[in-house]
Design a protein around this motif. Structure first.
Motif, short mmCIF file in Angstrom:
data_model
loop_
_atom_site.label_atom_id
_atom_site.label_comp_id
_atom_site.label_asym_id
_atom_site.label_seq_id
_atom_site.Cartn_x
_atom_site.Cartn_y
_atom_site.Cartn_z
N ASP A 153 0.84 -1.20 0.00
CA ASP A 153 0.00 0.00 0.00
C ASP A 153 0.87 1.25 0.00
O ASP A 153 0.60 2.22 -0.71
CB ASP A 153 -0.90 -0.01 1.23
CG ASP A 153 -2.04 0.96 1.11
OD1 ASP A 153 -2.05 1.99 1.80
OD2 ASP A 153 -2.93 0.71 0.27
N GLU A 199 -9.46 -5.54 -1.44
CA GLU A 199 -10.21 -4.43 -0.85
C GLU A 199 -9.27 -3.38 -0.27
O GLU A 199 -9.47 -2.18 -0.41
CB GLU A 199 -11.13 -4.97 0.24
CG GLU A 199 -12.32 -4.06 0.52
CD GLU A 199 -12.35 -3.59 1.97
OE1 GLU A 199 -12.26 -4.46 2.86
OE2 GLU A 199 -12.45 -2.37 2.19
N ILE A 200 -8.18 -3.85 0.33
CA ILE A 200 -7.24 -2.90 0.94
C ILE A 200 -6.43 -2.18 -0.14
O ILE A 200 -6.21 -0.98 -0.07
CB ILE A 200 -6.27 -3.63 1.89
CG1 ILE A 200 -7.05 -4.20 3.08
CG2 ILE A 200 -5.19 -2.69 2.40
CD1 ILE A 200 -6.23 -5.10 3.98
N LEU A 201 -5.97 -2.92 -1.15
CA LEU A 201 -5.08 -2.30 -2.12
C LEU A 201 -5.81 -1.65 -3.29
O LEU A 201 -5.29 -0.72 -3.90
CB LEU A 201 -4.06 -3.33 -2.64
CG LEU A 201 -3.13 -3.86 -1.55
CD1 LEU A 201 -2.15 -4.88 -2.11
CD2 LEU A 201 -2.34 -2.72 -0.92
N SER A 202 -7.01 -2.10 -3.57
CA SER A 202 -7.85 -1.55 -4.66
C SER A 202 -7.13 -1.29 -5.96
O SER A 202 -7.20 -0.19 -6.50
CB SER A 202 -8.51 -0.22 -4.30
OG SER A 202 -8.71 -0.06 -2.97
N ILE A 203 -6.37 -2.23 -6.46
CA ILE A 203 -5.84 -2.13 -7.82
C ILE A 203 -6.19 -3.45 -8.51
O ILE A 203 -6.38 -4.46 -7.85
CB ILE A 203 -4.31 -1.85 -7.88
CG1 ILE A 203 -3.53 -2.89 -7.10
CG2 ILE A 203 -3.99 -0.46 -7.39
CD1 ILE A 203 -2.02 -2.70 -7.22
N SER B 139 -8.23 7.03 -2.25
CA SER B 139 -7.84 6.54 -0.93
C SER B 139 -6.59 7.22 -0.44
O SER B 139 -5.83 7.79 -1.21
CB SER B 139 -7.57 5.03 -1.01
OG SER B 139 -8.74 4.35 -1.33
N ARG B 141 -3.12 6.39 1.07
CA ARG B 141 -2.27 5.21 1.13
C ARG B 141 -1.38 5.21 2.37
O ARG B 141 -1.11 6.25 2.96
CB ARG B 141 -1.40 5.15 -0.11
CG ARG B 141 -2.19 5.01 -1.40
CD ARG B 141 -2.68 3.63 -1.59
NE ARG B 141 -3.46 3.43 -2.80
CZ ARG B 141 -3.99 2.27 -3.15
NH1 ARG B 141 -3.81 1.22 -2.38
NH2 ARG B 141 -4.68 2.14 -4.25
N SER B 142 -0.90 4.03 2.73
CA SER B 142 -0.04 3.88 3.90
C SER B 142 1.16 4.82 3.80
O SER B 142 1.77 4.94 2.76
CB SER B 142 0.46 2.44 3.98
OG SER B 142 1.21 2.27 5.14
N SER B 158 -10.67 4.75 1.14
CA SER B 158 -10.28 4.30 2.47
C SER B 158 -9.02 4.99 2.95
O SER B 158 -8.29 5.57 2.16
CB SER B 158 -10.01 2.79 2.44
OG SER B 158 -11.18 2.11 2.14
N ALA B 160 -5.63 4.07 4.74
CA ALA B 160 -4.89 2.83 4.99
C ALA B 160 -4.21 2.80 6.35
O ALA B 160 -3.94 3.84 6.96
CB ALA B 160 -3.83 2.65 3.91
N ARG B 178 -8.59 2.82 8.48
CA ARG B 178 -7.67 1.85 9.09
C ARG B 178 -6.46 2.54 9.73
O ARG B 178 -5.66 1.88 10.37
CB ARG B 178 -7.15 0.86 8.03
CG ARG B 178 -8.24 0.08 7.38
CD ARG B 178 -7.70 -1.07 6.54
NE ARG B 178 -8.82 -1.85 6.06
CZ ARG B 178 -9.35 -1.74 4.85
NH1 ARG B 178 -8.83 -0.90 3.99
NH2 ARG B 178 -10.39 -2.47 4.50
#
Lengths: 271, 239
Positions: A153, A199-203, B139, B141-142, B158, B160, B178
């Motif tokens: 991410d 879902e977390i990375l969405s790519i 989003s 990102r981290s 979102s 991250a 998150r």
């Protein structure tokens, strides 16, 4: 028009070099002119995985510093004549890479090849930053495991901010390559679910490469896994991924545990 | 004999609150050779004696290659000229032990200031920030840190794990939260935090924070709104 592709991850040991070699060989087998470039100065591995470590005379740093011409440093693969390798230096370190030098060499490589695949080192420092700087496409290699996902991410955030494309306001095409996927552990809930990772990375997902001993065998003999054991599960996953990179719309196959019933009953490996 | 504190006492001391505030500061950026640069400081002081008196100055040493001892020496030389250093930019924080000014990062440029332009009064206060809300279409990102001290922040995607949003107003996340959400950072106890999926690492309003551990498993994964009531952060389900 040549495409510069960066294979990156953030986290180390997830399969960047393996994937660079496998995807490079798969694309070359399909007739494309491919060069794979090792950006891991000081800890080079791509030459080993490609089986070229005994033919390295000049490297990327020599070309940047004008000590050799690009043509002298490029190593043609013995098995596929449309596949070349530009190795990294083992004796220097990342400080020897310069922005101007990298830009100049990538521009030269764009003229000679259809695909320039940059094998990024782990981390987010200079080597990784320069590997992604001039990319048109990124393949983010991730294991279905929490640290790898968070590091990926972070890398995606950097792809969207610290690359030439991002600075020009253009979108960089990004693909997720899920590697070292273990269907047994996934079933037991010990690995992150594919959907959670997406879902977390969405790519978009480029492919799922299963964990396999074939990968280790291939790197030990110095051959990309797609050449060494083309019918194995990881090789087939990489070949499908290469086809998707070229624009084909293939369905993603989730690797399943293919053991027979007896294999499942007596599941432990022999000591 | 003093009474020992009751073991079952559940009262805790009032938590320490942190506030964000922005100041305009003058930055001095010395250049090598230092003797020449100090001579320039001396000549400035000759023309405007007491120019530095009472001003907090930030020292930007990114153009210098000096070690720990040379840095300490430079600060002593500046103190001898009545220049008080508030913080240091561009230094290796390993060189800044206790007793030396702290390291500073993230300064925003405010233009050059000529000596004869500045009156002997303290520098003008920063212009009142216009209220504006930030919309992030995508989003966070981290590793990304979103700082917005002029209003609310809305994120359509979102936030991250390992990223943070620091804003003076409220925070609205239409995806999963998150990372960290730090609202009301300039002293706004009315600020709130909203998200569609609560997986936050840390929530804070007006300097009062709770970590994921403190917040417990309740409401995790669900839509929540967070507000400040007195000194307590209250988490309620949304709808």
């Amino acid at each position: 028009m040549a495409k510069v592709l960066v294979v990156t991850s953030g986290k180390g040991g997830v399969g960047k070099t393996t994937s660079t070699a496998a995807l490079g060989a798969a694309l070359a087998q399909a007739g494309e002119k491919v060069v794979v470039v090792d950006f891991d100065v000081g800890l080079r591995n791509l030459d080993l995985v490609m089986g070229a470590e005994r033919r390295v005379v000049f490297d990327f740093i020599n070309v940047i510093q004008g000590e050799a011409k690009l043509q002298q440093a490029l190593i043609r693969d013995k098995r596929l004549d449309t596949l070349c390798l530009l190795p990294a230096s083992q004796t220097r370190d990342k400080d020897a890479l310069t922005e101007a030098g990298v830009a100049r060499i990538l521009a030269e490589l764009r003229e000679k090849f259809d695909w320039v695949i940059c094998d990024s080192p782990a981390g987010i420092e200079r080597g990784a930053a320069l590997a992604m700087r001039h990319a048109d496409v990124a393949v983010v290699v991730t294991n279905p495991e929490v640290s790898s996902v968070r590091d990926s991410d972070r890398i995606i955030g950097l792809l969207d901010s610290k690359t030439e494309r991002a600075e020009r306001g253009e979108r960089m095409e990004k693909h997720l390559l899920l590697t070292r996927y273990d269907p047994i552990r996934a079933e037991r809930g010990e690995m992150l679910k594919i959907d959670d990772v997406l879902e977390i990375l969405s790519i978009p997902l480029l492919g799922i490469v299963p964990e396999s001993e074939e990968v280790l065998r291939a790197s030990n003999v110095g051959s990309p896994v797609t050449l060494n054991s083309p019918v194995s599960a990881p090789a087939r996953a990489y070949m499908d991924a290469a086809r998707r990179l070229k624009g084909e719309a293939l369905d993603i196959v989730v690797p399943k545990d293919r053991k027979s019933l007896l294999g499942k009953l007596f599941g432990r490996r022999a000591a | 004999m003093p009474e020992p504190l009751a073991a079952s006492s559940r009262s805790r001391p009032s938590p320490v609150r942190f506030r964000g505030r922005s100041f305009m500061a003058l930055v001095l950026a010395p250049r090598a050779p230092l003797e020449t640069w100090l001579a320039q400081i001396d000549s400035t002081l000759e023309r405007s004696p007491g120019f530095f008196t009472g001003r907090a100055i930030i020292l930007d040493i990114s153009a210098l290659q000096i070690d720990r001892n040379e840095l300490a020496g430079l600060i002593r030389d500046l103190h001898a000229r009545d220049v008080r250093i508030l913080g240091i930019e561009g230094a290796d924080s390993a060189h800044l032990s206790m007793g030396l000014p702290p390291p500073l990062t993230g300064g925003r440029p405010g233009g050059f200031i000529d000596v004869h332009d500045v009156p002997r009064a303290p520098p003008p206060p920063p212009p009142a920030a216009a209220q504006s809300n930030l919309l992030i279409d995508g989003s966070v990102r981290s590793g990304q840190s979103i700082l917005h001290l002029e209003g609310d922040v809305t994120v359509l995607g979102s936030v991250a794990s390992g990223s943070e949003i620091v804003c003076s107003g409220s925070i609205h996340v239409y995806g999963a939260l998150r990372g960290r959400a730090i609202a009301g950072s300039t002293g706004n106890a009315q600020a709130r935090i909203f998200c569609r999926k609560h997986e936050a690492e840390l929530l804070a309003i007006d300097g009062l924070y709770r970590t994921a551990d403190d917040l417990g498993p309740e409401h995790r994964g669900s839509p929540i709104q967070v507000s400040l009531e007195g000194d307590t952060l209250i988490v309620k389900p949304l709808d």
